[in-house]
Design a protein around this motif. Structure first.
Motif, mmCIF file in Angstrom:
data_model
loop_
_atom_site.group_PDB
_atom_site.id
_atom_site.type_symbol
_atom_site.label_atom_id
_atom_site.label_comp_id
_atom_site.label_asym_id
_atom_site.label_seq_id
_atom_site.Cartn_x
_atom_site.Cartn_y
_atom_site.Cartn_z
ATOM 1 N N CYS A 1 0.813 -1.250 0.096
ATOM 2 C CA CYS A 1 -0.010 0.042 -0.082
ATOM 3 C C CYS A 1 0.894 1.219 0.119
ATOM 4 O O CYS A 1 0.756 2.334 -0.602
ATOM 5 C CB CYS A 1 -1.066 -0.132 1.196
ATOM 6 N N ARG B 1 -6.917 3.989 -5.544
ATOM 7 C CA ARG B 1 -7.947 3.756 -4.982
ATOM 8 C C ARG B 1 -8.884 2.500 -5.510
ATOM 9 O O ARG B 1 -9.403 1.654 -4.891
ATOM 10 C CB ARG B 1 -9.144 5.182 -5.277
ATOM 11 N N LEU C 1 -3.771 8.948 3.093
ATOM 12 C CA LEU C 1 -4.316 7.497 3.022
ATOM 13 C C LEU C 1 -4.529 6.755 4.743
ATOM 14 O O LEU C 1 -3.347 7.171 5.268
ATOM 15 C CB LEU C 1 -3.301 6.721 2.079
ATOM 16 N N LEU D 1 -3.312 8.442 -8.123
ATOM 17 C CA LEU D 1 -4.198 8.263 -6.876
ATOM 18 C C LEU D 1 -5.501 7.603 -7.201
ATOM 19 O O LEU D 1 -5.959 6.952 -6.377
ATOM 20 C CB LEU D 1 -4.595 9.493 -6.285
ATOM 21 N N LEU E 1 -9.099 7.244 1.409
ATOM 22 C CA LEU E 1 -8.176 7.820 0.525
ATOM 23 C C LEU E 1 -8.830 9.205 0.378
ATOM 24 O O LEU E 1 -9.842 9.249 -0.282
ATOM 25 C CB LEU E 1 -7.788 7.196 -0.410
ATOM 26 N N PHE F 1 0.903 4.340 -2.947
ATOM 27 C CA PHE F 1 0.715 5.463 -2.486
ATOM 28 C C PHE F 1 2.007 6.380 -2.965
ATOM 29 O O PHE F 1 1.725 7.476 -3.353
ATOM 30 C CB PHE F 1 0.461 5.692 -0.957
#
Length: 154
Positions: A54, A122, A143, A118, A134, A58
C-alpha cells in the motif's frame, strides 16, 4: 526483502528498519520522506507485506507530484465490540494495524499523472481486503489503511 527473511515476524525495531529504509530510498529519488512506527506486538510478514504494498502504491503518486513530502505513521490497536460501531461483535476483539500516510505537494504544479496515480490507488485498494480511506486534494493526499490480523487478511 520481506520474503527473503527467515523470520516471518516483525517486531517494532525490525518494522521501523523496513520503513526507514523505504523512506531513505524515496529520499534518494527526490521525495522527502519520514516514517514513524509505534507497534507493541510482533506482526506477521503478511501484514507487513500488505502495508508495504500500500505504501509503494501511494508513493507512486508522489513521483507524479511537484516537490512531494511523504510522511508515514504505522501503529497497532485492538478494536472492541462493546457498542464501538466498528463491526466487531460484543465481547470480541480484533487486532488491527493501521498505516497513515500523508502526501504534500505544490498545488499549482500537479499533473494529470498525479491524479491518475491516486485514482488507480483507490481502485487497487478496493480490490484488496483492507479497510481504507483515501482523500485526494490538489495539494496532497492522505491515506489510512487498516489491516486486521483476525480476519485472515494479515
Amino acid at each position: 526483502m520481506l520474503a527473503g527473511k527467515s523470520d516471518p515476524a516483525f517486531n517494532r525495531e525490525r518494522l521501523q528498519l523496513v520503513f526507514n529504509e523505504t523512506a531513505a530510498d524515496l529520499r534518494t529519488l527526490g521525495i522527502d520522506c519520514a516514517a514513524l512506527v509505534d507497534v507493541r506486538r510482533v506482526l506477521p510478514a503478511s501484514t507487513v507485506s500488505m502495508l508495504y504494498d500500500c505504501l509503494y502504491d501511494f508513493a507512486a503518486a508522489a513521483f507524479a507530484a511537484s516537490n512531494p513530502i511523504l510522511m508515514l505513521f504505522v501503529s497497532d490497536k485492538v478494536e472492541g465490540g462493546e457498542g464501538s460501531g466498528d463491526g466487531v461483535a460484543a465481547g470480541q476483539h480484533r487486532r488491527v494495524v493501521e498505516m497513515r500516510a500523508a502526501l504534500e505537494a505544490e498545488e499549482s504544479a500537479q499533473t494529470e499523472g498525479y491524479t491518475r496515480s491516486l485514482e488507480e490507488l483507490r481502485r487497487v485498494l478496493e480490490r484488496r481486503d483492507v479497510r481504507f480511506s483515501l482523500d485526494i486534494a490538489s495539494d496532497g493526499a492522505t491515506l489510512a489503511v487498516q489491516v486486521s490480523e483476525d480476519e485472515g487478511v494479515a
